[in-house]
Write a protein that holds these residues in place. Structure first.
Motif, PDB file in Angstrom:
ATOM      1  N   ARG A  35     -42.922  32.904 -14.548  1.00 40.51           N
ATOM      2  CA  ARG A  35     -43.633  31.852 -13.358  1.00 40.51           C
ATOM      3  C   ARG A  35     -44.457  32.722 -12.738  1.00 40.51           C
ATOM      4  O   ARG A  35     -45.276  32.246 -11.960  1.00 40.51           O
ATOM      5  N   ARG A  82     -41.482  21.726  -2.525  1.00 39.14           N
ATOM      6  CA  ARG A  82     -42.555  21.645  -3.370  1.00 39.14           C
ATOM      7  C   ARG A  82     -43.813  21.401  -2.766  1.00 39.14           C
ATOM      8  O   ARG A  82     -44.861  20.945  -3.485  1.00 39.14           O
ATOM      9  N   ASP A 134     -41.140  26.121  -5.640  1.00 43.08           N
ATOM     10  CA  ASP A 134     -39.587  25.644  -5.526  1.00 43.08           C
ATOM     11  C   ASP A 134     -38.785  26.812  -5.827  1.00 43.08           C
ATOM     12  O   ASP A 134     -38.044  27.251  -5.124  1.00 43.08           O
ATOM     13  N   GLU A 154     -43.366  23.991  -9.267  1.00 40.78           N
ATOM     14  CA  GLU A 154     -42.326  24.469  -9.820  1.00 40.78           C
ATOM     15  C   GLU A 154     -42.322  25.796  -9.437  1.00 40.78           C
ATOM     16  O   GLU A 154     -41.003  26.245  -8.921  1.00 40.78           O
ATOM     17  N   GLN A 207     -48.821  25.428  -8.748  1.00 35.71           N
ATOM     18  CA  GLN A 207     -47.721  25.219  -9.557  1.00 35.71           C
ATOM     19  C   GLN A 207     -46.410  24.774  -8.407  1.00 35.71           C
ATOM     20  O   GLN A 207     -46.022  25.657  -7.856  1.00 35.71           O
ATOM     21  N   ARG A 240     -35.455  20.244  -1.396  1.00 38.32           N
ATOM     22  CA  ARG A 240     -36.274  20.344  -2.694  1.00 38.32           C
ATOM     23  C   ARG A 240     -37.723  19.747  -2.456  1.00 38.32           C
ATOM     24  O   ARG A 240     -38.585  20.571  -2.637  1.00 38.32           O
TER      25      ARG A 240
END
Length: 414
Positions: free
Chosen positions: A84, A337, A267, A264, A262, A333
């Motif tokens: 990632r 994001r 995060d 994700e 992105q 969370r």
């Protein structure tokens, strides 16, 4: 892939013009400070024999930290193969390179005889930490440049073959004549990217930023600096600042260059940032506890200066923006994001760690080395701040130009 895919950069010409205008204003302010530095030397600063290091040294270790931290972020992608993070690997490497250049300009400004800056390279002193640092910095920059080259060579070849204008010509030069995109050539690039990364890890940790911390820690006359954990604190706070800057730049590129973001990845970066902030806090708390618990007069006097002295703003800037604000922003969370929230967290850390660096440099020097000696005082002059603003503007200019001309994001992700 169409030619349009290689035309990256600002998606809005008005935003581009406004951003470059701000940068030029900052550089203009810096030229004001540079003029006084070149014509009056250090007389335009509040530095003295008692407090020989001030804002420029604080910014020097700040940008060295940004460089080492950004480099270690890139290592997570190139060596640890965290897939990632590949999207920000080149960005981090480029930030590491220009941060190191700006750091050296700050320390050049602080030198009484900047014309002698290269002498440590020519006259080595094996017992001098400073001499080792100069050589380590030079090798470190070469490693960073090598890593960035091997990381983006394939895209440079594509840009040269399919792009147009200045980007294509520059890409052709930067390929260094290696224009093959065969699987064997790409394996060669990946292999050397990893080798340089593995070599760069101990170089960055033990010599570049750990070594910068060692410049302070070996100074026995300054009690606050003289501790074995000091170089480790430097390394961890470097990762915090480098990671915060990388997050902010990743979001800014997506916003103003029209690139895909992105969530994700955001995060994961938020969790990583929170982990290193907590480690940074823990190490500083332990170092403080040991110093204060020992009731050493110099340590107590230094902490009195940190909390209530002229540079007390640096401590509260660190606590607020390097620890509290980002930890709150990344605590949920859904917030991790959110690009806006994560950008705020990253920028908060970048600002807060400036306080960390000032807190390290200034208060400790205001405490007398020996009983009966006069206490020191220091506050940066307008000329010192002006030059700092200009060099920060130069950092922004170099990064922006590089972002518009180089494939700092893999082209496959466009």
């Amino acid at each position: 892939m169409s030619t349009k895919e290689y035309d990256f950069g600002f998606s809005n010409s008005k935003v581009r013009a406004g951003w470059y205008a701000l940068i030029l204003i900052a550089i203009g302010i810096g030229l004001y400070g540079a003029y006084f530095r070149l014509t009056a030397g250090l007389a335009e600063t509040n530095l003295s024999a008692t407090v020989p290091w001030g804002s420029w040294v604080a910014f020097y270790i700040y940008f060295v930290g940004l460089s080492a931290g950004a480099f270690l972020v890139s290592i997570m992608a190139s060596v640890l193969n965290m897939k990632r993070l590949h999207v920000i690997e080149r960005d981090a490497l480029f930030v590491a390179i220009i941060s190191m250049g700006i750091a050296l300009l700050f320390i050049l400004a602080d030198l009484g005889r900047p014309d002698r800056a290269l002498l440590p390279l020519l006259h080595r002193q094996g017992m001098s930490v400073l001499s080792w640092e100069v050589h380590a910095y030079s090798l470190y920059v070469l490693v960073l440049m090598g890593e960035l080259y091997f990381s983006m060579r394939k895209d440079l070849v594509k840009m040269n073959e399919n792009g147009s204008g200045l980007r294509a010509k520059l890409a052709g030069i930067l390929t260094l004549g290696r224009t093959s995109t065969s699987e064997e050539s790409l394996r060669f690039d990946r292999r050397w990217l990893k080798r340089l990364g593995l070599f760069g890890i101990p170089l960055a940790i033990f010599f570049v930023h750990g070594g910068t911390g060692l410049l302070f820690a070996v100074n026995h006359s300054v009690s606050y600096w003289h501790t074995g954990i000091f170089p480790v604190i430097f390394i961890v706070s470097a990762v915090v600042s480098g990671l915060g800057l990388t997050i902010a730049l990743y979001i800014a590129r997506a916003k103003f260059f029209g690139e895909r973001l992105q969530t994700e990845l955001l995060d994961g970066l938020g969790k990583l940032l929170g982990t290193f902030i907590l480690i940074d806090f823990g190490l500083k708390a332990l170092d403080t506890l040991v110093g204060v618990y020992g009731m050493a007069p110099a340590k107590l006097e230094t902490w009195e200066q940190i909390l209530y002295g002229e540079a007390a703003w640096a401590f509260y800037l660190m606590v607020t923006f390097a620890w509290l604000v980002p930890l709150i922003l990344i605590s949920r969370r859904s917030w991790r994001r959110s690009p806006k929230v994560m950008a705020a967290a990253g920028l908060s850390v970048v600002v807060g760690v400036i306080g960390t660096r000032f807190m390290i440099v200034v208060p400790a020097l205001t405490v007398p080395d020996m009983e009966g000696m006069p206490a020191g005082t220091y506050s940066a002059t307008i000329e010192e701040w002006a030059l700092a603003v200009g060099l920060i503007g130069l950092f922004a200019l170099l990064y922006t130009i590089g972002s518009e001309l180089l494939p700092l994001k893999p082209l496959e992700d466009h």
